[in-house]
Design a protein around this motif. Structure first.
Motif: not given
Length: 456
Positions: A159-173, A301-313
């Motif tokens: 997978v390449k970075g041009d198909l990825v978005l960095v988002c504020p948590g999975i729920h927002s995605v 949030s589910k593999c490091l800690g819930a306060g780490m609100r970074t998600a990738y889609v």
């Protein structure tokens, strides 16, 4: 009502303060006067709104403000309870085990904690730290997207970075994706037992949920095809790895069958995979089987800690990536540049991998503990996960069981919180992670075992 609030009516009528700010003050006053004590259950939101002739939203804001002040805490499927003097979980009968919030266990390594702190401090020592306080392009800077792609390559090779978005948590995605893919009044397929946030999102967006029956391998492909033929759903939402709440991981053949149905009926796939990094081995994601239809989501949030609100889609293509970015921008403006920078640093310098390994090890230890304590009990779990799905005797109400455990200081979530078909089984989700210590985890599991033996 379990607790009478009639004496609040006059105080609300006489006050000129905003009601949502006055509600936590009334709770605190009743705590000071002994009307409320640690562990007391407050009325449900709608019940309180009706009793006080208030708007539901106002009462919800009041409870939220009370949580911010540390007066109460809410537990999914269980309600809102008074905290008391101790800001941690209310303890009754000498036991205090918070087993309702599905958080990764906190590793016990002082060396790892030192490494995490050192890596984090390097962000704040950067020459251009002020740049992290400015507006940035939605979806993350190029370096953040590249780090996201690097993390995703564990599951999505190449997978390449041009198909990825960095988002504020999975729920927002999920909120953005469902609003984009499923118009108001249309159907979204979901597991019959699913992440409770999906129900809340569907209610807010006016989306109709189509619960799909499950077996020991997860969603049944034949049921998915049947609704595709008759009702033409717009999308399928699923949590295929160490599923919340059942802990099922959909095997390869079932994933292939689900992807085949989605392709034949042109149904978008929302693959919510927050636990995918935990198992040592797992089948190919649905996204690799139906790449032209699938959005793959994971985060920290589910593999490091819930306060780490970074998600990738990962989107199917650049056009749909940009469409999703535009929708998310309308909801959230952008994710936190500081959090993104921290995630990028941890991925690139190996800290995220070290934390993940520590979480895996601690989860495995706690699953061993659960196997020993619950020997002979019926439950489903993944050896690398940190929750389990505990089956209850058929005559036992899951809500009643959760309440009886709560009265003993052990918090679990009744199956009703997850049921999308209105027919919850006799079961409860039990979480083994979070800030709970090993001894608290052991004590909580023993209370659950004794409760089941008593009810048998």
């Amino acid at each position: 009502m379990s607790y009478s609030t009639r004496h609040w009516i006059g105080k609300l009528a006489r006050s000129e303060r905003p009601v949502y700010l006055l509600l936590p003050e009334l709770i605190e006053q009743d705590m000071e006067q002994g009307r409320l004590t640690s562990g007391d259950r407050l009325p449900p939101l709608r019940e309180l709104a009706e009793a006080l002739s208030l708007d539901y939203t106002t009462v919800a804001r009041g409870y939220a403000e009370a949580r911010k002040r540390g007066l109460v805490e809410s537990h999914p499927g269980a309600g809102t309870y008074v905290k008391g003097g101790n800001p941690s979980l209310v303890s009754r009968g000498g036991i205090s085990a918070e087993m309702s919030m599905n958080l990764p266990p906190e590793p016990r390594s002082a060396a790892l904690l030192a490494r995490v702190r050192k890596s984090a401090s390097s962000i704040f020592d950067a020459d251009d730290f002020y740049g992290l306080l400015r507006y940035q392009e939605f979806g993350g800077m190029a370096a953040d997207r590249d780090a996201g792609a690097r993390w995703l390559r564990r599951q999505l090779p190449g997978v390449k970075g041009d198909l990825v978005l960095v988002c504020p948590g999975i729920h927002s995605v999920l909120l953005a994706l469902i609003s984009q893919l499923v118009p108001h009044g249309e159907y979204l397929c979901v597991e019959s037992l699913s992440y409770p946030g999906i129900k809340a999102i569907a209610t807010q967006l006016g989306v109709k949920l189509l619960p799909l029956p499950m077996d020991s391998d997860g969603i049944r492909a034949d049921a998915f095809e049947e609704v595709c033929k008759s009702l033409r759903p717009k999308a399928l939402y699923c949590n295929p790895t160490v599923q919340n709440p059942t802990a099922i991981t959909i095997p390869a053949r079932r994933r292939e069958a689900l992807a085949d149905v989605a392709q034949r009926y042109n149904v978008a796939i929302i693959e919510d995979d927050p636990y995918a990094m935990l198992p040592a081995q797992m089948p190919e994601p649905l996204t690799l089987l139906a790449p032209e239809l699938s959005y793959y989501i994971t985060g920290f949030s589910k593999c490091l800690g819930a306060g780490m609100r970074t998600a990738y889609v990962k989107a199917p293509d650049t056009l749909r990536r940009e469409r999703l970015a535009a929708t998310m921008r309308a909801f959230t403006v952008m994710s936190s540049p500081i959090t993104n920078a921290l995630a990028t640093r941890w991925v690139n310098d190996g800290t995220a991998e070290a934390m993940l390994e520590a979480v895996r090890a601690e989860s495995a230890d706690r699953q061993d503990l659960a196997r020993n304590v619950l020997d002979g009990m019926s439950y489903t779990a993944d050896p690398d996960g940190f929750h389990l799905w505990l089956e209850l005797p058929s005559h036992l109400s899951s809500v009643g069981f959760a309440k009886s455990m709560r009265d003993k200081g052990v918090w679990v979530v009744a199956s009703a919180a997850f049921a999308t078909d209105g027919d919850p089984p006799s079961a409860a989700r039990v979480c083994l992670g979070g800030a709970m210590t090993w001894s608290e985890c052991s004590a909580g599991l023993n209370v659950l075992r004794d409760g089941l033996l008593t009810a048998a």
